[in-house]
Scaffold this active site. Sequence first.
Site, PDB file in Angstrom:
ATOM      1  N   ARG A 272      40.659  57.881  52.681  1.00 25.95           N
ATOM      2  CA  ARG A 272      39.799  57.530  53.811  1.00 25.95           C
ATOM      3  C   ARG A 272      40.282  58.338  55.015  1.00 25.95           C
ATOM      4  NH1 ARG A 272      36.642  55.911  50.746  1.00 25.95           N
ATOM      5  NH2 ARG A 272      35.716  53.838  50.551  1.00 25.95           N
TER       6      ARG A 272
ATOM      7  N   GLU B  61      33.808  59.683  60.262  1.00 25.57           N
ATOM      8  CA  GLU B  61      32.735  60.069  59.361  1.00 25.57           C
ATOM      9  C   GLU B  61      31.379  59.514  59.813  1.00 25.57           C
ATOM     10  OE1 GLU B  61      34.616  59.995  55.458  1.00 25.57           O
ATOM     11  OE2 GLU B  61      32.646  59.484  54.692  1.00 25.57           O
TER      12      GLU B  61
ATOM     13  N   HIS C   2      32.372  63.842  51.436  1.00 26.28           N
ATOM     14  CA  HIS C   2      32.688  62.582  50.760  1.00 26.28           C
ATOM     15  C   HIS C   2      31.980  62.482  49.392  1.00 26.28           C
ATOM     16  CE1 HIS C   2      34.147  58.214  51.613  1.00 26.28           C
ATOM     17  NE2 HIS C   2      34.230  58.512  50.319  1.00 26.28           N
TER      18      HIS C   2
HETATM   19  P1  NAP Z   1      43.865  51.240  43.834  1.00 27.69           P
HETATM   20  O1  NAP Z   1      43.930  51.290  42.352  1.00 27.69           O
HETATM   21  O2  NAP Z   1      43.859  49.926  44.515  1.00 27.69           O
HETATM   22  O3  NAP Z   1      45.065  52.114  44.379  1.00 27.69           O
HETATM   23  C1  NAP Z   1      45.462  52.153  45.707  1.00 27.69           C
HETATM   24  C2  NAP Z   1      46.973  52.157  45.727  1.00 27.69           C
HETATM   25  O4  NAP Z   1      47.432  52.330  47.066  1.00 27.69           O
HETATM   26  C3  NAP Z   1      47.543  50.850  45.220  1.00 27.69           C
HETATM   27  O5  NAP Z   1      48.212  51.097  44.007  1.00 27.69           O
HETATM   28  C4  NAP Z   1      48.508  50.402  46.317  1.00 27.69           C
HETATM   29  O6  NAP Z   1      49.711  50.100  45.664  1.00 27.69           O
HETATM   30  C5  NAP Z   1      48.654  51.640  47.183  1.00 27.69           C
HETATM   31  N1  NAP Z   1      48.923  51.296  48.579  1.00 27.69           N
HETATM   32  C6  NAP Z   1      48.376  50.323  49.331  1.00 27.69           C
HETATM   33  N2  NAP Z   1      48.901  50.343  50.554  1.00 27.69           N
HETATM   34  C7  NAP Z   1      49.798  51.347  50.582  1.00 27.69           C
HETATM   35  C8  NAP Z   1      50.687  51.843  51.575  1.00 27.69           C
HETATM   36  N3  NAP Z   1      50.763  51.276  52.782  1.00 27.69           N
HETATM   37  N4  NAP Z   1      51.453  52.903  51.252  1.00 27.69           N
HETATM   38  C9  NAP Z   1      51.405  53.456  50.026  1.00 27.69           C
HETATM   39  N5  NAP Z   1      50.598  53.000  49.050  1.00 27.69           N
HETATM   40  C10 NAP Z   1      49.813  51.964  49.329  1.00 27.69           C
HETATM   41  O7  NAP Z   1      42.576  52.005  44.367  1.00 27.69           O
HETATM   42  P2  NAP Z   1      41.884  53.319  43.746  1.00 27.69           P
HETATM   43  O8  NAP Z   1      40.813  52.925  42.846  1.00 27.69           O
HETATM   44  O9  NAP Z   1      42.952  54.231  43.255  1.00 27.69           O
HETATM   45  O10 NAP Z   1      41.227  53.898  45.083  1.00 27.69           O
HETATM   46  C11 NAP Z   1      42.041  54.287  46.162  1.00 27.69           C
HETATM   47  C12 NAP Z   1      41.213  54.626  47.392  1.00 27.69           C
HETATM   48  O11 NAP Z   1      40.550  55.863  47.203  1.00 27.69           O
HETATM   49  C13 NAP Z   1      40.087  53.643  47.696  1.00 27.69           C
HETATM   50  O12 NAP Z   1      40.551  52.545  48.438  1.00 27.69           O
HETATM   51  C14 NAP Z   1      39.117  54.486  48.488  1.00 27.69           C
HETATM   52  O13 NAP Z   1      39.376  54.361  49.863  1.00 27.69           O
HETATM   53  C15 NAP Z   1      39.421  55.905  48.044  1.00 27.69           C
HETATM   54  N6  NAP Z   1      38.310  56.520  47.270  1.00 27.69           N
HETATM   55  C16 NAP Z   1      37.682  57.601  47.766  1.00 27.69           C
HETATM   56  C17 NAP Z   1      36.688  58.224  47.028  1.00 27.69           C
HETATM   57  C18 NAP Z   1      35.971  59.431  47.548  1.00 27.69           C
HETATM   58  O14 NAP Z   1      34.788  59.582  47.273  1.00 27.69           O
HETATM   59  N7  NAP Z   1      36.618  60.317  48.259  1.00 27.69           N
HETATM   60  C19 NAP Z   1      36.325  57.717  45.780  1.00 27.69           C
HETATM   61  C20 NAP Z   1      36.987  56.596  45.297  1.00 27.69           C
HETATM   62  C21 NAP Z   1      37.982  56.010  46.054  1.00 27.69           C
HETATM   63  P3  NAP Z   1      50.750  49.085  46.291  1.00 27.69           P
HETATM   64  O15 NAP Z   1      49.940  47.888  46.716  1.00 27.69           O
HETATM   65  O16 NAP Z   1      51.718  48.839  45.208  1.00 27.69           O
HETATM   66  O17 NAP Z   1      51.356  49.827  47.430  1.00 27.69           O
HETATM   67  C1  GLV Z   2      34.436  56.035  47.750  1.00 25.40           C
HETATM   68  O1  GLV Z   2      34.921  56.535  48.711  1.00 25.40           O
HETATM   69  C2  GLV Z   2      34.824  54.778  47.233  1.00 25.40           C
HETATM   70  O2  GLV Z   2      35.654  54.090  47.859  1.00 25.40           O
HETATM   71  O3  GLV Z   2      34.285  54.413  46.175  1.00 25.40           O
END
Ligand code: NAP
Ligand code: GLV
Length: 318
Positions: free
Chosen positions: A233, A262, A280
């Site tokens: 983000r 954004e 994005h």
């Molecule tokens: P996820 O499985 O929940 O992974 C996020 C990880 O971040 C968790 O394992 C969490 O682990 C860690 N985290 C939380 N707070 C943190 C901190 N302060 N410092 C370091 N690590 C931290 O989520 P995901 O499915 O991988 O998605 C992650 C993010 O990607 C989403 O929230 C979204 O914003 C973004 N995203 C963007 C796109 C795009 O189109 N560009 C697409 C999909 C997702 P811990 O709680 O153990 O720290």
């Molecule tokens: C995209 O940014 C998502 O969070 O799915």
Amino acid sequence: MGDSIAVTAPLPGSALERLAARWPVRVREEPGPMGEEEMAAFIGTATAAVTLLSHPVTARVLEACPALRIVANYAVGHDNVDLEAARARGIWVTNTPAVLTEATADLAWALILGVTRRILEGDALVRRGGFHGWEPSLLLGMGLQDRTLGIVGFGRIGQAVARRAPAFGMEVLYASRTERSGAPGRRVELEELLASSHVVSLHCPLTPATHHLLDARRLALMRPGAVLVNTARGPVVDEAALVEALSSGRLGGAGLDVYEREPEVHPGLLGLSRVLLLPHVGSATVETRSAMADLVAANVEAVLEGREPPTPVVRGER
Ligand code: NAP
Ligand code: GLV
Ligand code: GLV
């Protein structure tokens, strides 16, 4: 009144048709972001809202839509939704985890390769007729073999990015609040990760704790010439500080899919050649966007039928 569904944008695939066969569905056709007032007016008396990440679901919106039973976000990130306000009102909040993990990890690698191998500069050079034959020193980039990839946020997507690293000969370091074993990588403190990594890729959610996680001080800890990739983000990075670190030449480049304000992009980024800017599109494959729509529909269906939705973020009571 019976159930009805407000969808804030048309979605790919056939999921909305399936919902429309059972419940009244209203779809907002105009593209673009929406403010709180517009959101509240659009959702109105609907019992289910399907929302985009660019649409704020604030306490005021929830208050103005008393019939709501579920907010089904068409994204895995849910920083656009006030979870506490939803919890307080007994409204379900769901997201679309897992189905977009591989597509987003691929895009992070597209940015890593695109920036380190100067893909856009090469493409631009060819198009303007500037390719006059193979040259030993033309557009030299940074090789990835034996370099270190630092992953911030080692959840689903962070680990999927890590799984691709051995194919490119990269070592992985990760920073996460908890130890994870689902992918190759060594857990270190964020400061150590920044100081040791040639490429830093962000995969944490946006929360109060991660807002400006990469501020001027932390960006200054990165190796000279290192590359930053952000598919998480925008506000996780202090964009003005990033522009400064890039323009001064301290950082080697950046690959960005997301922006602090954004869809606005910091004007300072636009003139930099070692920066790759995407609108994005992390999850933007035909298969993934359709799977996300299916999951959103499954969540809505479950709640309207009085069942537990498959991917809840907040447990509702309605
Ligand atoms: P996820 O499985 O929940 O992974 C996020 C990880 O971040 C968790 O394992 C969490 O682990 C860690 N985290 C939380 N707070 C943190 C901190 N302060 N410092 C370091 N690590 C931290 O989520 P995901 O499915 O991988 O998605 C992650 C993010 O990607 C989403 O929230 C979204 O914003 C973004 N995203 C963007 C796109 C795009 O189109 N560009 C697409 C999909 C997702 P811990 O709680 O153990 O720290
Ligand atoms: C995209 O940014 C998502 O969070 O799915
Ligand atoms: C480059 O094209 C080479 O053959 O080395």
